[in-house]
Design a protein around this motif. Structure first.
Motif, PDB file in Angstrom:
ATOM      1  N   SER A  90      66.670  40.949   8.900  1.00  0.00           N
ATOM      2  CA  SER A  90      66.462  40.936  10.348  1.00  0.00           C
ATOM      3  C   SER A  90      65.151  41.667  10.604  1.00  0.00           C
ATOM      4  O   SER A  90      65.009  42.844  10.269  1.00  0.00           O
ATOM      5  CB  SER A  90      67.604  41.658  11.062  1.00  0.00           C
ATOM      6  N   GLU A 107      67.035  36.986  12.573  1.00  0.00           N
ATOM      7  CA  GLU A 107      67.010  36.738  11.125  1.00  0.00           C
ATOM      8  C   GLU A 107      65.756  35.964  10.730  1.00  0.00           C
ATOM      9  O   GLU A 107      65.299  35.078  11.463  1.00  0.00           O
ATOM     10  CB  GLU A 107      68.254  35.916  10.719  1.00  0.00           C
ATOM     11  N   ALA A 129      71.367  40.071  15.319  1.00  0.00           N
ATOM     12  CA  ALA A 129      70.805  40.505  14.038  1.00  0.00           C
ATOM     13  C   ALA A 129      71.937  40.871  13.078  1.00  0.00           C
ATOM     14  O   ALA A 129      73.105  40.934  13.459  1.00  0.00           O
ATOM     15  CB  ALA A 129      69.896  41.703  14.252  1.00  0.00           C
ATOM     16  N   GLY A 151      69.501  45.386  11.062  1.00  0.00           N
ATOM     17  CA  GLY A 151      69.103  44.711  12.299  1.00  0.00           C
ATOM     18  C   GLY A 151      69.777  45.340  13.507  1.00  0.00           C
ATOM     19  O   GLY A 151      70.885  45.866  13.386  1.00  0.00           O
TER      20      GLY A 151
END
Lengths: 355, 355
Positions: free
Chosen positions: B217, B279, B312, B318
């Protein structure tokens, strides 16, 4: 989808298992029964209940057992057990791809598997449950019919007015309960048994679908005479036909079979209880007009009587104990049944008023 | 049975979910996957574990939902929940009879069903689990192949040396982790993102089969530039293709699609997080040489990159939050990826030593 599949699902969910709002329903079915499972899903939704399906097939069982060591077969399937424990209703569907799949599996492995799963079976039997079939090619083949003919055959036996059928059977049950004995007469047949103290029971579709029989467990030691079972049946993959049994003081003292006599011998010698009658019953389903080598249907065939060697039925006050319970069927389209002093059935007709 | 079905089962049981003696395995499969279920049963037996199968199909779900009131859809399936709770490993198989079955069901009912089952999903995700497909006619049709061609396609992507593939991807992962940013160049494409503080992860077949991707991420607010996703995909039954996105300070500021632009608009406007990249990933499965409109395969295609708008990934550090996570794929057979100051990938070739 054939409308009769939808009607079949309604019979199972409404009449047989009486599914109610908020209940948990477990369906046990092979992939071949997908169509009936879809129809059951719809009907369970209509009742406001929840449905899960355990996919079970002879092919899966065979693959598992052929590759499993003893220790693995004795591993208790805790996840399945918990699902069974949590449900209110279990509907089991038979619809094999091939009726012979398990014949190549070592019988000891099959027995070990049953032993491991015995606590689950006991849990399941304490729920509301019903076993049925979904018409498929393998069963049609076994019944010596085309699939279309077999569908007609199956639905003619299932899609009947079960309330009416139940009332009719109750009339017979009350009549039988009022007598102290029963005597079956026919070609090569004159069998007597006392039934006093025993209870006649109506099977009207709560645990089997199709259904339709009135049965009891006779007083074991009073069974006397001989009987010829003219309808063939399958036991552990073997065909047995033209069984003749002779009883003295409740025990089989002589026997023969036109085919499968070795298997019949193994049945009778299974244990002491296997030599005695655990059940006498009238087949009462008018939709079943011929045998198909499937006991779920054959024992309910109108105009037949069946008897079982082995384990008696608790709900009838039966006492005989045995590891086996093997049903054998006799066509009574020519034959007579006496109870007390009079004829109650002769040549396909009962001598009492149906509803 | 095609030997490859047996090999597929071995990959799932041994590599993906690493089934051990005494464990409880739950397979979730439609009737169409019976063959693979049989092979899994055999392999689970070999490992000394226990196997049960939950039969689940779009047809059953549709029948249930079309006939269920709101209150019924919110009924928690306690029996299924207990089975999931008790198991160690869950294998999910996709093999639809028809990919369009659920398209006629009110989406609100589908969402309500997901909501009811969310606690079961959470339980399942905490187990060892893997999702896969069993080749079937509907998926072959969707992929525009004959069933035979599709079988080759599926098994070419699954029956590879996963240990080797995993090691190769680990080399790339380590390389990517050593850089602080990434830049994707190609036709109509020049996209930059910082990745420092984020973790690149190897997906080598533990949760998806086929598998094969290395993903992270990106630092959400650092995404700058534009990108053209030239491979079509399906979102909620709608085809979207030729998506072009322009990012400024991490947010989508302009977008277009050759087809499905309204659906793309709905995606981007879902919430604030839907405007950001959750991503960036490299497709690493050399067995997947063409797209089939099935994300399980397409996002792993060798020589592609995919990016997802929305949520994420926690395992990558993330932080972006969103109700959606929509993958979009770019062919990189002509294209270049820079990391740090140098080229790490160009026109189908990585600039590092594979194992």
């Amino acid at each position: 989808m054939d409308d009769r599949v939808i009607e079949h699902a309604r019979v199972l969910v409404n009449w047989s298992t009486h599914v109610k709002r908020g209940e948990m329903v477990l369906v046990r079915a092979p992939p071949n029964a997908h169509e009936l499972v879809i129809a059951i899903s719809a009907e369970v939704a209509r009742k406001g209940a929840s449905c899960m399906v355990s996919m079970e097939s002879d092919e899966m069982a065979k693959a598992y057992l052929l590759n499993a060591e003893e220790q693995t077969i004795s591993l208790y399937p805790r996840h399945f057990a918990r699902a069974v424990d949590e449900c209110d209703v279990i509907i089991g569907i038979e619809a094999p791809i091939d009726t012979m799949t398990l014949s190549s599996v070592n019988p000891e492995k099959l027995i070990a598997r049953s032993r491991t799963r015995k606590p689950i079976l006991d849990m399941a039997l304490a729920k509301r449950w019903c076993d049925t079939v979904h018409p498929c090619e393998a069963l049609a083949y076994q019944a010596n019919m085309t699939l279309e003919e077999y569908r007609d055959f199956v639905y003619d036996s299932i899609l009947i007015d079960w309330k009416d059928a139940s009332q009719n059977m109750s009339v017979l049950r009350e009549r039988l309960d009022s007598y102290k004995n029963i005597r079956i007469l026919g070609k090569d047949t004159d069998l007597f048994a006392e039934t006093s103290g025993r209870i006649w029971v109506v099977a009207d579709g709560k645990n089997n679908m199709p259904c339709g029989e009135v049965y009891t467990s006779p007083v074991e030691d009073t069974v006397e005479g001989r009987i010829w079972f003219d309808i063939p049946f399958i036991y552990q993959g073997k065909i047995i036909e033209n069984v003749r049994l002779v009883f003295e003081r409740g025990r089989v003292v002589d026997y023969s079979a036109g085919q499968g006599e070795q298997t019949l011998k193994a049945i009778i010698e299974a244990d002491e209880g296997a030599k005695k009658l655990g059940e006498i019953a009238f087949g009462m389903n008018k939709g079943i007009t011929k045998y198909t080598m499937n006991m779920l249907f054959d024992e309910k065939m109108w105009g037949t009587i069946h008897c079982a060697l082995g384990m008696a039925l608790k709900e009838c006050n039966g006492t005989n104990e045995s590891a086996i319970h093997v049903d054998m069927i006799k066509d009574m389209h020519t034959g007579e049944v006496l109870a007390g002093d009079g004829t109650i059935y002769k040549d396909g007709k009962f001598f009492y008023d149906l509803v």
